[in-house]
Every structure is written in structure tokens, then in C-alpha cells.
Design a protein around this motif. Sequence first.
Motif, PDB file in Angstrom:
ATOM      1  N   LEU A   1       6.804  -5.555  -5.800  1.00  0.00           N
ATOM      2  CA  LEU A   1       6.956  -5.667  -7.001  1.00  0.00           C
ATOM      3  C   LEU A   1       7.029  -6.688  -7.793  1.00  0.00           C
ATOM      4  O   LEU A   1       6.185  -6.875  -8.873  1.00  0.00           O
ATOM      5  N   LEU A   2       8.013  -7.603  -7.571  1.00  0.00           N
ATOM      6  CA  LEU A   2       8.363  -8.806  -8.170  1.00  0.00           C
ATOM      7  C   LEU A   2       7.414  -9.845  -8.112  1.00  0.00           C
ATOM      8  O   LEU A   2       7.095 -10.583  -9.037  1.00  0.00           O
ATOM      9  N   SER A   3       6.669  -9.939  -6.872  1.00  0.00           N
ATOM     10  CA  SER A   3       5.973 -10.845  -6.587  1.00  0.00           C
ATOM     11  C   SER A   3       4.505 -10.781  -7.271  1.00  0.00           C
ATOM     12  O   SER A   3       3.849 -11.474  -7.204  1.00  0.00           O
ATOM     13  N   GLN A   4       4.133  -9.423  -7.574  1.00  0.00           N
ATOM     14  CA  GLN A   4       2.951  -9.215  -7.770  1.00  0.00           C
ATOM     15  C   GLN A   4       2.780  -9.623  -9.368  1.00  0.00           C
ATOM     16  O   GLN A   4       3.674  -9.526 -10.052  1.00  0.00           O
ATOM     17  N   ASP A   5       1.527  -9.798  -9.660  1.00  0.00           N
ATOM     18  CA  ASP A   5       1.247 -10.130 -10.859  1.00  0.00           C
ATOM     19  C   ASP A   5       1.636  -8.878 -11.997  1.00  0.00           C
ATOM     20  O   ASP A   5       1.011  -7.846 -11.600  1.00  0.00           O
ATOM     21  N   GLN A   6       2.297  -8.966 -12.942  1.00  0.00           N
ATOM     22  CA  GLN A   6       3.003  -7.689 -13.671  1.00  0.00           C
ATOM     23  C   GLN A   6       1.740  -7.010 -14.652  1.00  0.00           C
ATOM     24  O   GLN A   6       2.043  -6.042 -15.045  1.00  0.00           O
ATOM     25  N   VAL A   7       0.559  -7.880 -14.899  1.00  0.00           N
ATOM     26  CA  VAL A   7      -0.427  -7.298 -15.740  1.00  0.00           C
ATOM     27  C   VAL A   7      -1.207  -6.797 -14.938  1.00  0.00           C
ATOM     28  O   VAL A   7      -1.865  -5.367 -15.212  1.00  0.00           O
ATOM     29  N   ASP A   8      -1.988  -7.464 -14.045  1.00  0.00           N
ATOM     30  CA  ASP A   8      -3.287  -7.004 -13.711  1.00  0.00           C
ATOM     31  C   ASP A   8      -3.225  -6.557 -12.093  1.00  0.00           C
ATOM     32  O   ASP A   8      -3.515  -7.386 -11.102  1.00  0.00           O
ATOM     33  N   ASN A   9      -2.625  -5.522 -12.002  1.00  0.00           N
ATOM     34  CA  ASN A   9      -2.500  -4.894 -10.580  1.00  0.00           C
ATOM     35  C   ASN A   9      -2.284  -3.113 -10.567  1.00  0.00           C
ATOM     36  O   ASN A   9      -1.710  -2.713 -11.813  1.00  0.00           O
ATOM     37  N   GLU A  10      -2.928  -2.695  -9.721  1.00  0.00           N
ATOM     38  CA  GLU A  10      -3.239  -1.397  -9.674  1.00  0.00           C
ATOM     39  C   GLU A  10      -1.802  -0.634  -9.789  1.00  0.00           C
ATOM     40  O   GLU A  10      -1.439   0.294 -10.434  1.00  0.00           O
ATOM     41  N   LEU A  11      -0.861  -1.032  -8.953  1.00  0.00           N
ATOM     42  CA  LEU A  11       0.587  -0.233  -9.131  1.00  0.00           C
ATOM     43  C   LEU A  11       1.109  -0.256 -10.577  1.00  0.00           C
ATOM     44  O   LEU A  11       1.460   0.534 -11.003  1.00  0.00           O
ATOM     45  N   SER A  12       1.133  -1.412 -11.091  1.00  0.00           N
ATOM     46  CA  SER A  12       1.744  -1.432 -12.493  1.00  0.00           C
ATOM     47  C   SER A  12       1.049  -0.511 -13.511  1.00  0.00           C
ATOM     48  O   SER A  12       1.301   0.001 -14.226  1.00  0.00           O
ATOM     49  N   ALA A  13      -0.546  -0.216 -13.209  1.00  0.00           N
ATOM     50  CA  ALA A  13      -1.224   0.545 -13.837  1.00  0.00           C
ATOM     51  C   ALA A  13      -0.913   1.958 -13.838  1.00  0.00           C
ATOM     52  O   ALA A  13      -0.720   2.727 -14.895  1.00  0.00           O
ATOM     53  N   ARG A  27       0.847  -1.031  -0.084  1.00  0.00           N
ATOM     54  CA  ARG A  27       0.026   0.014  -0.002  1.00  0.00           C
ATOM     55  C   ARG A  27       0.741   1.306   0.053  1.00  0.00           C
ATOM     56  O   ARG A  27       0.430   2.186  -0.746  1.00  0.00           O
ATOM     57  N   LEU A  28       2.044   1.413   0.899  1.00  0.00           N
ATOM     58  CA  LEU A  28       2.829   2.348   0.820  1.00  0.00           C
ATOM     59  C   LEU A  28       3.409   2.738  -0.602  1.00  0.00           C
ATOM     60  O   LEU A  28       3.287   3.776  -0.910  1.00  0.00           O
ATOM     61  N   LEU A  29       3.769   1.553  -1.184  1.00  0.00           N
ATOM     62  CA  LEU A  29       4.364   1.552  -2.475  1.00  0.00           C
ATOM     63  C   LEU A  29       3.416   2.213  -3.600  1.00  0.00           C
ATOM     64  O   LEU A  29       3.430   3.408  -4.224  1.00  0.00           O
ATOM     65  N   LEU A  30       2.102   1.706  -3.488  1.00  0.00           N
ATOM     66  CA  LEU A  30       1.172   2.389  -4.322  1.00  0.00           C
ATOM     67  C   LEU A  30       0.956   3.655  -4.172  1.00  0.00           C
ATOM     68  O   LEU A  30       0.660   4.791  -4.965  1.00  0.00           O
ATOM     69  N   ASN A  31       0.829   4.235  -2.802  1.00  0.00           N
ATOM     70  CA  ASN A  31       0.749   5.626  -2.383  1.00  0.00           C
ATOM     71  C   ASN A  31       1.586   6.464  -2.980  1.00  0.00           C
ATOM     72  O   ASN A  31       1.292   7.638  -3.537  1.00  0.00           O
ATOM     73  N   LEU A  32       2.921   5.840  -2.770  1.00  0.00           N
ATOM     74  CA  LEU A  32       4.082   6.779  -3.423  1.00  0.00           C
ATOM     75  C   LEU A  32       4.037   6.965  -4.950  1.00  0.00           C
ATOM     76  O   LEU A  32       4.194   7.987  -5.154  1.00  0.00           O
ATOM     77  N   ARG A  33       3.871   5.794  -5.562  1.00  0.00           N
ATOM     78  CA  ARG A  33       3.625   6.111  -6.989  1.00  0.00           C
ATOM     79  C   ARG A  33       2.500   7.050  -7.292  1.00  0.00           C
ATOM     80  O   ARG A  33       2.732   7.684  -8.658  1.00  0.00           O
ATOM     81  N   THR A  34       1.447   6.804  -6.660  1.00  0.00           N
ATOM     82  CA  THR A  34       0.196   7.925  -7.100  1.00  0.00           C
ATOM     83  C   THR A  34       0.762   9.196  -6.724  1.00  0.00           C
ATOM     84  O   THR A  34       0.365  10.047  -7.641  1.00  0.00           O
ATOM     85  N   GLU A  35       1.547   9.486  -5.703  1.00  0.00           N
ATOM     86  CA  GLU A  35       1.963  10.746  -5.753  1.00  0.00           C
ATOM     87  C   GLU A  35       2.879  11.254  -6.596  1.00  0.00           C
ATOM     88  O   GLU A  35       2.920  12.424  -7.199  1.00  0.00           O
ATOM     89  N   GLN A  36       3.729  10.260  -6.979  1.00  0.00           N
ATOM     90  CA  GLN A  36       4.790  10.651  -8.046  1.00  0.00           C
ATOM     91  C   GLN A  36       3.778  10.964  -9.369  1.00  0.00           C
ATOM     92  O   GLN A  36       4.126  12.166 -10.045  1.00  0.00           O
ATOM     93  N   PHE A  37       2.688  10.109  -9.645  1.00  0.00           N
ATOM     94  CA  PHE A  37       2.126  10.560 -10.817  1.00  0.00           C
ATOM     95  C   PHE A  37       1.305  11.879 -10.565  1.00  0.00           C
ATOM     96  O   PHE A  37       1.293  12.798 -11.678  1.00  0.00           O
ATOM     97  N   GLU A  38       0.720  12.215  -9.475  1.00  0.00           N
ATOM     98  CA  GLU A  38       0.039  13.617  -9.238  1.00  0.00           C
ATOM     99  C   GLU A  38       1.382  14.708  -9.391  1.00  0.00           C
ATOM    100  O   GLU A  38       0.861  15.876 -10.249  1.00  0.00           O
ATOM    101  N   ARG A  39       2.567  14.482  -8.964  1.00  0.00           N
ATOM    102  CA  ARG A  39       3.425  15.449  -9.132  1.00  0.00           C
ATOM    103  C   ARG A  39       4.128  15.567 -10.267  1.00  0.00           C
ATOM    104  O   ARG A  39       4.443  17.065 -10.631  1.00  0.00           O
ATOM    105  N   CYS A  40       3.928  15.055 -11.047  1.00  0.00           N
ATOM    106  CA  CYS A  40       4.511  15.219 -12.572  1.00  0.00           C
ATOM    107  C   CYS A  40       3.792  15.008 -13.789  1.00  0.00           C
ATOM    108  O   CYS A  40       4.152  15.220 -14.810  1.00  0.00           O
ATOM    109  N   ARG A  41       2.648  14.760 -13.333  1.00  0.00           N
ATOM    110  CA  ARG A  41       1.776  14.647 -14.710  1.00  0.00           C
ATOM    111  C   ARG A  41       1.586  16.082 -15.456  1.00  0.00           C
ATOM    112  O   ARG A  41       1.616  15.717 -16.696  1.00  0.00           O
ATOM    113  N   SER A  42       1.512  16.957 -14.789  1.00  0.00           N
ATOM    114  CA  SER A  42       1.320  18.266 -15.492  1.00  0.00           C
ATOM    115  C   SER A  42       2.499  18.471 -16.316  1.00  0.00           C
ATOM    116  O   SER A  42       2.587  18.923 -17.724  1.00  0.00           O
ATOM    117  N   ALA A  43       3.619  18.285 -15.939  1.00  0.00           N
ATOM    118  CA  ALA A  43       5.196  18.545 -16.477  1.00  0.00           C
ATOM    119  C   ALA A  43       5.161  17.738 -17.812  1.00  0.00           C
ATOM    120  O   ALA A  43       5.736  17.856 -18.714  1.00  0.00           O
TER     121      ALA A  43
END
Lengths: 234, 234
Positions: free
Chosen positions: A114-126, A62-78
Motif C-alpha cells: 500500500l505504502l510503496s505504490q503510487d498513491q494516485v495512479d493505481n487500481e487499488l487506490s481507485a 494482487r491478493l490485496l486488490l482482490n480483497l478490496r474488490t470483494e469488499q466493494f461488491e459486498r457493501c456497495r448496495s448497503a
Amino acid sequence: MTIQPRTLKGQETQAKLLQTALDCFAAEGYKASSMRVIAARAGVSLSHAYYYFSSKEDIVARLLLNLRTEQFERCRSALDEGNTLESNIRAVFTSGLSVMQPYHEFGPAFLKVLLSQDQVDNELSAVEFSLWEKAVSGARPLPPLGIRSDLPKFLSLLSRQLFSVWAYDQSANQRRSLLLMDNAAPVAAKFAVLCRLPVVRSLFADVLALMDSGSSVQDHQDRQTTRSKVPKAS
Amino acid sequence: MTIQPRTLKGQETQAKLLQTALDCFAAEGYKASSMRVIAARAGVSLSHAYYYFSSKEDIVARLLLNLRTEQFERCRSALDEGNTLESNIRAVFTSGLSVMQPYHEFGPAFLKVLLSQDQVDNELSAVEFSLWEKAVSGARPLPPLGIRSDLPKFLSLLSRQLFSVWAYDQSANQRRSLLLMDNAAPVAAKFAVLCRLPVVRSLFADVLALMDSGSSVQDHQDRQTTRSKVPKAS
DNA sequence: AGACATTTTTGAACGCGTTCAAAAAGCTCG
DNA sequence: CGAGCTTTTTGAACGCGTTCAAAAATGTCT
């Protein structure tokens, strides 16, 4: 996660538990944030934490997902300002680093998730993938049409490799991975441009086919079929 | 490892402990081979095991080294028979897979050892590297002269990436990684051949420079110096 | 031989992630 | 209300990797 609470109070407890865990992670680091500490801080018993989260790794995910989401917000406009592909790639890298840096000691744990999750069907990868999609589609000039649609997948894989270097990077302030990403951006961009040439283009196709053969999508196909996707070389 | 015993008896005890651990790993798997079990099977106390090995990971590292060495023995002769580069690459991959397969459940532990070790100055990397050196120097026709000396390093890095896929591969009998390696061999060989062309050649140089910037050799150099090793792209 | 320093060996403990049976609380009907 | 159900919450325990102070064995020197 594992369970979604039936009652409102249950959801609140779960949310509080998660927030406490994340705070605790930020304040005390990975090792110090034991399940016991997290549970206590959230005012529930140890075993109760396991009612809502099936493992500590679950929470790390969950933490990793949160961080990725924050990264998304932070640089999407750029990514939409018509900069070069190289600069967009760099933007994704640096935003990622700045978001992740405080949690560098989580590196190995992150990587495991990251490595143990299914690389296709998960929110983080998305989330990761959509970042790279934006980086490509927002770049000016646009990358060669032939590879435009496959480039995000390729960049996404590349960034995973770089992430795994970062995760175990022991140099001061992760200097080495920072440097590596800085250098990787122009090379990747150059590669994209060179894909206009048939030779390079066909190499790119080969590599892409490789990535597919390693993905889980093929799991139900037989070997013959998949193999034919990769052109013989010699 | 951590300690090298002063007396003969000490060395024997350490050796017996190691052998017991390896047997135990093979027979019972990773989780079941707890330090307590290993120590008991070797006829020493738990804490005594920690006198000779600083951690369980320490022992896992020895197992990994043993396996790589066996892989080396097993395929070294095949690499010198004048086969194509592609077939040599494939030989290294398949020998690796066959040696490692019984220990697939160790994957994550192996990967942790591999990634956290110094990538330059350790025995394990040396064995791996020498395998790829043989694969290149024993190939007929020889790869282009310009890249011949750098190719082993490149292949060595490539194989690490594939190994990390294998480590977390959940498909039956690691079908996916097997397939991936099978497909990667011809692509890598094709890439080597195409390096005769200046364009591809310069891409290879870029990638190589990247690998250097991510290595620990540069740890004492400053950013400016290192950066100049990677040609600007756009 | 005996005193001393070093090396080997031990038992007990710590905190960790995780599991489980069972208690408590909430909910739904008659 | 209260019987019977599901959901939430708990306390106690297990085995794990690891640490440590101290005992036992071994070697060394006079």
C-alpha cells in the motif's frame, strides 16, 4: 505482474499461477506460501513463476486488490440505502474488516504494498476511493455541500491510517482496531457535520491542503507554489 | 537485544558488534550490511552475532533509538527559548529530518520496528514523547490549558503519521515529506489555538479518545467500558 | 589440581526470494 | 521442410536471515 503473456497458453499459465498463489495464501498463510511451494502447486518451475510475476510482493498486491474488490461488491448496495454518513462509514469499515480478517497475518506485507505504490495512479487506490465516494454520495442527509467533494479523499486517507493500525494489531482477533474503527466512524461523521461552522471548515481545508502537499501530483511544481496552498496559521 | 552478557568480555563483544553494525549501516546502507558482513567486520562468526542480537531488526531498532536520541540532544535547547508552538513543532520536525536523512533507505525497516513495538512501554516512544512534551511546555504563549497536557500525545501520533509518509517517500531528497512537515507545523499550531473554542475543543477530545481506544492500555478492559469513552456523535 | 556447570563461540546447514544463462517450444517465412 | 526469430520453461546458483548441535573457553567448588 510485469509481463503480459503474448500467447493464450501463457495467459492461462499466468492465471493458474495467480489462482494457485491466492489459494495457497488462504490455506497456508504468508510464510508457508513460499514461491517454491506456489510454483510446485501450480505445476511449474520456480523460475517460471518469476517469469510471470516479478516478485512475491507482486502477488501479494494482487491478493490485496482482490480483497478490496470483494469488499466493494459486498457493501456497495448497503451504501445506497439512504443511511446516515456515520452508518455508511461504519459499513465500509466493517466490510473491510470482515474481508481482511482471514489475512491479518499479511498485515505488514499489505501495508508495504500500500505504502510503496503510487498513491494516485493505481487500481487499488481507485477501488478504495470509489468506496468512499459511494459512502458519501449515498448518505442521507448529505454532508455539507462545501466539503462533499473533498470528503471521500479525506475518508480514504483516514482509513489508510486505521488500516495501518490494524495491520500491526496484536490484540486478540484485532479487538483494538475493531474498536478503533467503531469509534472513528461517529467522530468522522461529527466532524463532517461541524464543517458547517466556518472555523471547523477552515481546519478541514488546511488538512486537505496538507494531504495535497504530500501527494505526488505536486512533484513537478516548485516549493513556493505549493506552499501558498496552505494558509499561514498564527 | 535479547541477552545481556554475564561477563565483561561478553559485554565488550556485544558493544563492539553493535558499533560495527551501526558503522556498517552508515557506510554501506541497509541491504549491503548483511549479518555476515557485520559479523565479519566485528571479527566474530555469523552465528555469534545471533548470540547477542536475536535478529537484524533488533539492530535496526538500536539504530533508530540512537538517531532519536541524537535528535533529542540536537534540538532540546532550541525548544526552551520561548518560541511559538509552531516554531517548536517545526524545530522537532526539521531536527528529525536532518538526523534521519542519511538513513532514508532504512525507512521501511524503521517503520516496521516502530509499528511492531509496543507503543506504550518502550524506550523509543519515551524519547519521542519527551521531545513533544518539551515542544509544548517550552512554547510561548503556552497552548490552551485544557489541552496542554494532551497535546504532546497528539503531536507524537501526528509525527508518526508523517514519519510513515517520509519512510516511503520516493521524491528527490524526500522533498514531499519535507514540504508536508513544513505545512503541518502551522496547521497543528492553529488547531491548538482554536481549541479555545468549545466546538473545536470537543473534536480534539474525540480524537484523543480515539487514540486511547487504539492503544494497548485498554487491552484488558471490556468493550462496553472503552466504548463509553467516545461520545456519540450524530 | 581436577571435575563440573555455565557462558561464549563456532561451522554447517536450512529454506527463503531472486537472478541468469541457456534449453525447449512455437511461430513465421522462404 | 527448416532457418531464424520470439516466447516460454527450466535447472542451477547466489546471498540472505536464521537455527542448532556441539566445541571451546571460562568460572566455581572441593
